[in-house]
Design a protein around this motif. Sequence first.
Motif, PDB file in Angstrom:
ATOM      1  N   THR A   9       0.883  -1.344  -0.018  1.00 26.16           N
ATOM      2  CA  THR A   9       0.019   0.009  -0.029  1.00 26.16           C
ATOM      3  C   THR A   9       1.081   1.223  -0.142  1.00 26.16           C
ATOM      4  OG1 THR A   9       0.031   0.558   2.338  1.00 26.16           O
ATOM      5  CG2 THR A   9      -1.645  -1.228   1.748  1.00 26.16           C
ATOM      6  N   PRO A  10       0.302   2.500  -0.206  1.00 25.89           N
ATOM      7  CA  PRO A  10       1.250   3.669   0.005  1.00 25.89           C
ATOM      8  C   PRO A  10       1.384   3.490   1.448  1.00 25.89           C
ATOM      9  CG  PRO A  10      -1.016   4.257  -1.019  1.00 25.89           C
ATOM     10  CD  PRO A  10      -0.941   2.687  -0.635  1.00 25.89           C
ATOM     11  N   ILE A  11       2.633   4.292   1.860  1.00 24.13           N
ATOM     12  CA  ILE A  11       2.976   4.365   3.255  1.00 24.13           C
ATOM     13  C   ILE A  11       2.177   5.797   3.586  1.00 24.13           C
ATOM     14  CG2 ILE A  11       4.874   3.078   3.552  1.00 24.13           C
ATOM     15  CD1 ILE A  11       6.755   5.446   3.083  1.00 24.13           C
ATOM     16  N   TYR A  24      -9.359   1.768   3.228  1.00 22.05           N
ATOM     17  CA  TYR A  24      -9.618   1.399   2.269  1.00 22.05           C
ATOM     18  C   TYR A  24      -8.512   0.553   1.495  1.00 22.05           C
ATOM     19  CZ  TYR A  24     -11.697   1.161  -2.654  1.00 22.05           C
ATOM     20  OH  TYR A  24     -11.963   0.858  -4.091  1.00 22.05           O
ATOM     21  N   THR A  25      -7.510   1.249   1.072  1.00 24.92           N
ATOM     22  CA  THR A  25      -6.387   0.731   0.289  1.00 24.92           C
ATOM     23  C   THR A  25      -5.687  -0.634   1.183  1.00 24.92           C
ATOM     24  OG1 THR A  25      -5.828   2.956  -0.413  1.00 24.92           O
ATOM     25  CG2 THR A  25      -4.321   1.377  -0.923  1.00 24.92           C
ATOM     26  N   THR A  26      -5.622  -0.211   2.615  1.00 24.16           N
ATOM     27  CA  THR A  26      -5.094  -1.478   3.419  1.00 24.16           C
ATOM     28  C   THR A  26      -5.927  -2.464   3.415  1.00 24.16           C
ATOM     29  OG1 THR A  26      -4.305   0.497   4.587  1.00 24.16           O
ATOM     30  CG2 THR A  26      -3.683  -1.429   5.299  1.00 24.16           C
ATOM     31  N   ASP A 225      12.567   9.520  -0.666  1.00 24.36           N
ATOM     32  CA  ASP A 225      12.631   8.900   0.532  1.00 24.36           C
ATOM     33  C   ASP A 225      11.426   7.952   0.398  1.00 24.36           C
ATOM     34  OD1 ASP A 225      11.847   8.109   3.289  1.00 24.36           O
ATOM     35  OD2 ASP A 225      12.457  10.205   3.970  1.00 24.36           O
ATOM     36  N   ALA A 226      10.209   8.297   0.608  1.00 25.33           N
ATOM     37  CA  ALA A 226       9.205   7.276   0.747  1.00 25.33           C
ATOM     38  C   ALA A 226       9.034   6.108  -0.349  1.00 25.33           C
ATOM     39  CB  ALA A 226       7.738   8.207   0.623  1.00 25.33           C
ATOM     40  N   LEU A 227       9.115   6.583  -1.564  1.00 27.70           N
ATOM     41  CA  LEU A 227       9.110   5.415  -2.615  1.00 27.70           C
ATOM     42  C   LEU A 227      10.109   4.325  -2.270  1.00 27.70           C
ATOM     43  CD1 LEU A 227       8.904   7.681  -5.837  1.00 27.70           C
ATOM     44  CD2 LEU A 227       6.899   5.879  -5.111  1.00 27.70           C
ATOM     45  N   ASN A 229      10.723   2.795   0.335  1.00 24.54           N
ATOM     46  CA  ASN A 229      10.311   2.021   1.227  1.00 24.54           C
ATOM     47  C   ASN A 229       9.884   0.509   0.856  1.00 24.54           C
ATOM     48  OD1 ASN A 229       7.204   1.175   1.933  1.00 24.54           O
ATOM     49  ND2 ASN A 229       7.217   2.976   0.544  1.00 24.54           N
ATOM     50  N   TYR A 230       9.372   0.611  -0.582  1.00 23.54           N
ATOM     51  CA  TYR A 230       9.161  -0.824  -1.055  1.00 23.54           C
ATOM     52  C   TYR A 230      10.126  -1.650  -1.384  1.00 23.54           C
ATOM     53  CZ  TYR A 230       5.022   2.250  -2.271  1.00 23.54           C
ATOM     54  OH  TYR A 230       3.951   3.046  -2.389  1.00 23.54           O
ATOM     55  N   ILE A 231      11.187  -0.811  -1.251  1.00 27.47           N
ATOM     56  CA  ILE A 231      12.469  -1.996  -1.284  1.00 27.47           C
ATOM     57  C   ILE A 231      13.278  -2.063  -0.048  1.00 27.47           C
ATOM     58  CG2 ILE A 231      12.575  -2.154  -3.934  1.00 27.47           C
ATOM     59  CD1 ILE A 231      14.833  -0.248  -3.789  1.00 27.47           C
ATOM     60  N   LEU A 253      -0.517  -0.832  -4.775  1.00 23.73           N
ATOM     61  CA  LEU A 253      -1.904  -0.277  -4.510  1.00 23.73           C
ATOM     62  C   LEU A 253      -1.525   1.040  -4.336  1.00 23.73           C
ATOM     63  CD1 LEU A 253      -3.788  -2.845  -2.665  1.00 23.73           C
ATOM     64  CD2 LEU A 253      -4.164  -2.446  -5.135  1.00 23.73           C
ATOM     65  N   VAL A 254      -2.432   2.083  -5.075  1.00 28.42           N
ATOM     66  CA  VAL A 254      -2.027   3.377  -4.686  1.00 28.42           C
ATOM     67  C   VAL A 254      -3.421   3.993  -5.035  1.00 28.42           C
ATOM     68  CG1 VAL A 254       0.442   3.566  -4.872  1.00 28.42           C
ATOM     69  CG2 VAL A 254      -1.181   4.092  -6.921  1.00 28.42           C
ATOM     70  N   GLY A 255      -3.662   5.240  -4.351  1.00 34.10           N
ATOM     71  CA  GLY A 255      -4.811   5.961  -4.890  1.00 34.10           C
ATOM     72  C   GLY A 255      -4.302   6.781  -5.883  1.00 34.10           C
TER      73      GLY A 255
HETATM   74  N1  MSP Z   1       2.571   9.487   1.818  1.00 38.69           N
HETATM   75  C1  MSP Z   1       2.197   9.433   0.436  1.00 38.69           C
HETATM   76  C2  MSP Z   1       2.279   8.198  -0.265  1.00 38.69           C
HETATM   77  C3  MSP Z   1       3.848   7.536  -0.396  1.00 38.69           C
HETATM   78  S1  MSP Z   1       3.815   6.264  -1.059  1.00 38.69           S
HETATM   79  C4  MSP Z   1       5.488   5.977  -1.352  1.00 38.69           C
HETATM   80  C5  MSP Z   1       0.641   9.779   0.585  1.00 38.69           C
HETATM   81  N2  MSP Z   1       0.023   9.620   1.950  1.00 38.69           N
HETATM   82  S2  MSP Z   1      -1.501   9.875   2.248  1.00 38.69           S
HETATM   83  O1  MSP Z   1      -1.456   9.825   3.945  1.00 38.69           O
HETATM   84  O2  MSP Z   1      -1.957  11.133   1.856  1.00 38.69           O
HETATM   85  O3  MSP Z   1      -2.044   8.668   1.738  1.00 38.69           O
HETATM   86  C6  MSP Z   1      -2.485   8.455   0.592  1.00 38.69           C
HETATM   87  C7  MSP Z   1      -3.196   7.290   0.050  1.00 38.69           C
HETATM   88  O4  MSP Z   1      -4.420   6.988   1.097  1.00 38.69           O
HETATM   89  C8  MSP Z   1      -4.139   7.195  -1.014  1.00 38.69           C
HETATM   90  O5  MSP Z   1      -3.172   7.069  -2.096  1.00 38.69           O
HETATM   91  C9  MSP Z   1      -5.086   6.299  -1.003  1.00 38.69           C
HETATM   92  O6  MSP Z   1      -4.517   4.933  -1.131  1.00 38.69           O
HETATM   93  C10 MSP Z   1      -5.285   6.289   0.456  1.00 38.69           C
HETATM   94  N3  MSP Z   1      -6.536   7.385   0.504  1.00 38.69           N
HETATM   95  C11 MSP Z   1      -6.603   8.586   1.048  1.00 38.69           C
HETATM   96  N4  MSP Z   1      -7.689   8.983   0.958  1.00 38.69           N
HETATM   97  C12 MSP Z   1      -8.526   8.526   0.319  1.00 38.69           C
HETATM   98  C13 MSP Z   1      -9.845   8.446  -0.172  1.00 38.69           C
HETATM   99  N5  MSP Z   1     -10.594   9.714  -0.069  1.00 38.69           N
HETATM  100  N6  MSP Z   1     -10.458   7.418  -1.089  1.00 38.69           N
HETATM  101  C14 MSP Z   1      -9.689   6.333  -1.359  1.00 38.69           C
HETATM  102  N7  MSP Z   1      -8.377   6.486  -1.043  1.00 38.69           N
HETATM  103  C15 MSP Z   1      -7.892   7.282  -0.015  1.00 38.69           C
HETATM  104  O7  MSP Z   1       0.215  10.161  -0.269  1.00 38.69           O
END
Ligand code: MSP
Length: 503
Positions: A9-11, A24-26, A225-227, A229-231, A253-255
């Motif tokens: 998932t994204p961190i 949701y993503t998790t 830095d964040a990306l 994390n996956y590796i 998975l990402v938003g």
């Molecule tokens: N820290 C970055 C991601 C770095 S990954 C290397 C980030 N974090 S975030 O806290 O903003 O989380 C974003 C992620 O949370 C979205 O990409 C998605 O997976 C999830 N979501 C946050 N809000 C959401 C909704 N309203 N709807 C669906 N997913 C949501 O971006």
Amino acid sequence: MERAYYVTTPIYYISGNPHIGHAYTTVVADVLARTARTIGPAFFLTGTDEHGQKVANAAAAAGKTPQTWCDELVPRWQSLFAAYHVAYDDFIRTTQQRHEHVVQRVFSALRERGDVYLGTYEGWYCVADETFWLESKLVAGKCPTCGRDVQWLSEDDWFFALSKYAPRLIEHYRAHPDWVRPQSVYNEMMALLEEGLEDFSISRSTFDWGIPIPDGSGVIYVWFDALLNYITAIGWSVDDARFHRFWPARVQLVGKEIARFHTLVWPAVLWALGEEAPEIVFAHGWITVEGQKMGKSLGNAVDPFALADRFGADSLRYFLLREAPFGSDFSYSDTKIAQRHNSDLGNDFGNLVHRTLSMLQRYCGGIVPPAGEAPVLERFAGLPLRVRNATLDLRFRESLEAIWELVTALNRTIEERKPWTLHKEERKRELDALLYELCEGIRRLAVLLHPVMPERMEELWQRLGAGTPIGQAWEDAFAQRIAPGTLTTLREPLFPRIDPAEE
Ligand code: MSP
């Protein structure tokens, strides 16, 4: 060693409390990992993104150091995932040494290769999204993603040579038309690629909450830095054998708002390191409120803990996967959750279970009778394959619809074969066969639904007096069948009715 199914998932930024969008993503990643584990090894990574100005600002506003702030918030995120029955294999924090050291190593390695070089950055920056924007992308002078003010930055920075990788990216996109999903996001990213990519700054010198640049000043840009994390989490440059057991990731998975970083920047960074791009990046849609993305900053976030208390986490997991085709946006509403809960889980599935176990009590003292013909189950022998294929192809709604065909067929067979009449007419063999088929049918449903509703399905297995075939191939779990003579228990409904009007 067999390659594992690696899903990420994204961190998450811990600039505040989590909301249902983060759950949701998790949850989706958890469903994938649980399903994948039935056919082989899987590894599921999630975690928190703790550096950057956004987190530093949140900590400052609370009068805390960023590290204290993060340490205090992380348990809140971990308890959210526990409340949603998420079983991750690892939770990475970007302030951990295992991550920081390797990020610095990456930085140095890329500097040696010339993929990271010193230059001057001037341009617009959105703090809330931690993103640089070209002037041409601003909307009325504001951030195109969140609509907030952007700042003009001018500083000597380290750059990543992204433009150099544009031709390889285009080639990769053409050769793997499925690597970015859904198609709409693939098309959008391809269009950006065709417009051309610029090198971008990966260091910051105006604040210090980040990983220090090796032998230099400033910190590494939070996204770079964040990306990684996956590796870093799977041992890149530390444990090669482990790394290669997991990488390339099967699904990231990402938003959709962070597709750009994951599908234009991330593969280039990996290639610069001599590694492969992930197999699939799936950029899913947003949970929206009145057409807007739900989020902390818009003040429309829904508290996921309160929601789990009201509906039950498993019911919400079901809702999140069933409500919309994965990839599309869908609007949040308590009423819709309550309706799904009552109709699909309470009526269709819950009643099937309750009727079956009550009839078993009434007609057989709660004991599973001898088996006989089971025409419905025979008809659905191919269901495990169908459900697994749909799930692992991220078509969750289809997967649940396929399972519901069996729910409907079992409910229908009760209506058609009328066990109460069989009982009255003392047609014991037919009644036994029917009740056995129903018991075995709901046991199979629990097998297929376990990845989506793990806690409720484990409860159901207990009521059935059946073993818990967690992690077993579904075909094997189907072949085992419930033993005649097993004692079942009748308890309160699995999914008690919820009043949709109640606030
Ligand atoms: N820290 C970055 C991601 C770095 S990954 C290397 C980030 N974090 S975030 O806290 O903003 O989380 C974003 C992620 O949370 C979205 O990409 C998605 O997976 C999830 N979501 C946050 N809000 C959401 C909704 N309203 N709807 C669906 N997913 C949501 O971006």
